[in-house]
Design an enzyme around this catalytic site. Structure first.
Site, short mmCIF file in Angstrom:
data_model
loop_
_atom_site.label_atom_id
_atom_site.label_comp_id
_atom_site.label_asym_id
_atom_site.label_seq_id
_atom_site.Cartn_x
_atom_site.Cartn_y
_atom_site.Cartn_z
CG HIS A 150 -0.18 0.02 2.49
ND1 HIS A 150 0.34 -1.10 3.22
CD2 HIS A 150 0.52 1.07 3.28
CE1 HIS A 150 1.11 -0.77 4.23
NE2 HIS A 150 1.17 0.59 4.36
CG HIS A 173 7.06 4.76 1.66
ND1 HIS A 173 7.21 5.81 2.39
CD2 HIS A 173 6.88 3.84 2.46
CE1 HIS A 173 6.56 5.52 3.59
NE2 HIS A 173 6.32 4.20 3.57
P1 AMP Z 1 4.24 2.42 5.62
O1 AMP Z 1 4.86 1.76 4.48
O2 AMP Z 1 3.15 3.63 4.80
O3 AMP Z 1 3.38 1.76 6.54
O4 AMP Z 1 5.39 3.30 6.33
C1 AMP Z 1 6.33 2.67 6.94
C2 AMP Z 1 6.90 3.51 8.09
O5 AMP Z 1 7.41 4.68 7.33
C3 AMP Z 1 5.90 4.00 8.95
O6 AMP Z 1 6.13 3.42 10.38
C4 AMP Z 1 6.10 5.49 8.68
O7 AMP Z 1 6.14 6.09 10.34
C5 AMP Z 1 7.64 5.85 8.26
N1 AMP Z 1 7.78 6.98 7.82
C6 AMP Z 1 8.95 7.54 8.24
N2 AMP Z 1 9.11 8.85 7.75
C7 AMP Z 1 8.05 9.00 6.74
C8 AMP Z 1 7.46 10.04 6.04
N3 AMP Z 1 8.26 11.08 5.86
N4 AMP Z 1 6.44 9.77 5.10
C9 AMP Z 1 5.86 8.58 5.40
N5 AMP Z 1 6.11 7.48 6.19
C10 AMP Z 1 7.49 7.76 7.04
#
Ligand code: AMP
Length: 270
Positions: free
Chosen positions: A125, A214
């Protein structure tokens, strides 16, 4: 359990989901904090709610600290109190891509001897929100607001070529991810801004001030950013070989998803 709302955009409820959920399993697990917890059934399939319901949220919501036995779920720590009526809620773009699954496998093989306990993320996702805690009686109107804000927007394509290593805020977990290419940042940012506006209306936490969109596809416990960055070149060249000449892959974004407790909502883009 009955669906709360039944939009054209689709809403479904999953009766078989596990007790807690986390970013890496966002689309298949639910965190209905308003319901008694079912028994944990599958070792290793349970996520870490510390990253999901970060400790900072405890101050602004009714969630309190509650530590359980990390050994029960691959060392991840669960940190919340189950409070009837509070539903973990998040907005995201669900990603289905065989190409990405292949790349996931390539990376996993490359890192197999270097990182212990590297886990694949099954429900890929792109996050458009943090996980917030929404009160049960607000779900209908919250979802209606999302629908109004998102459904009029056009579908679009995005591409990926760069890997990036992230940690959660507590630095208890590390994620290997593909970062959305810079040229498509604005499109995703516009969606996130809409979601942020609704979060503000509901007095919920907004997304990162400095968002980095991402798709995380592998994760491991602890802060392994420095270590993984040391092996970044090797990882990147394996990815490039797997991707072939284009060294990039694309996705068509046609819908936005929201999960609240064990309810799934889908908002179709035009
Ligand atoms: P996700 O794949 O969206 O679950 O994100 C994985 C991790 O990336 C999460 O634990 C977020 O806290 C971390 N993360 C760190 N910095 C960022 C940022 N600038 N934008 C989005 N996610 C972030």
């Amino acid at each position: 359990m009955m669906a709360l709302v039944n939009y054209d955009s689709s809403c479904s409820s999953d009766e078989t989901i596990d007790e807690i959920d986390c970013p890496e399993n966002r689309t298949s697990l639910a965190n209905n904090l308003g319901e008694p917890l079912p028994k944990i059934t599958k070792k290793g399939s349970l996520p870490g709610a510390l990253s999901l319901l970060g400790t900072e949220r405890a101050t602004s919501t009714t969630i309190n600290e509650h530590h359980d036995n990390p050994a029960e779920h691959a060392g991840r720590i669960r940190s919340f109190k189950h409070e009837r009526g509070n539903w973990a809620t998040y907005v995201y773009i669900a990603v289905r891509s065989e190409q990405l699954e292949d790349l996931q496998e390539v990376c996993q093989q490359v890192l197999a001897n270097l990182v212990n306990d590297l886990h694949t993320i099954k429900d890929l996702h792109i996050s458009l929100s943090r996980t917030v805690v929404l009160q049960y009686h607000l779900i209908d109107s919250f979802v209606e607001s999302l629908k109004n804000a998102l459904e009029l927007r056009d579908r679009f394509s995005i591409s990926f070529r760069n890997l990036h290593i992230y940690t959660n805020e507590e630095r208890t977990r590390t994620f290997i991810a593909f970062k959305v290419d810079e040229m498509h940042f604005d499109k995703i940012h516009q969606l996130m801004s809409k979601v942020n506006g609704i979060m503000t209306d509901y007095k919920l936490q907004r997304f990162y001030e400095d968002p980095s969109f991402h798709i995380s596809f592998l994760w491991c416990l602890g802060d392994k950013v420095a270590f993984l960055n040391e092996h970044f070149t090797m990882l990147k060249s394996s990815i490039n070989i797997a991707l072939g000449e284009s060294e990039t892959f694309s996705l068509l974004i046609q819908e936005i998803n929201c999960k609240s407790g064990n309810k799934d909502f889908t908002f179709k883009l035009k």
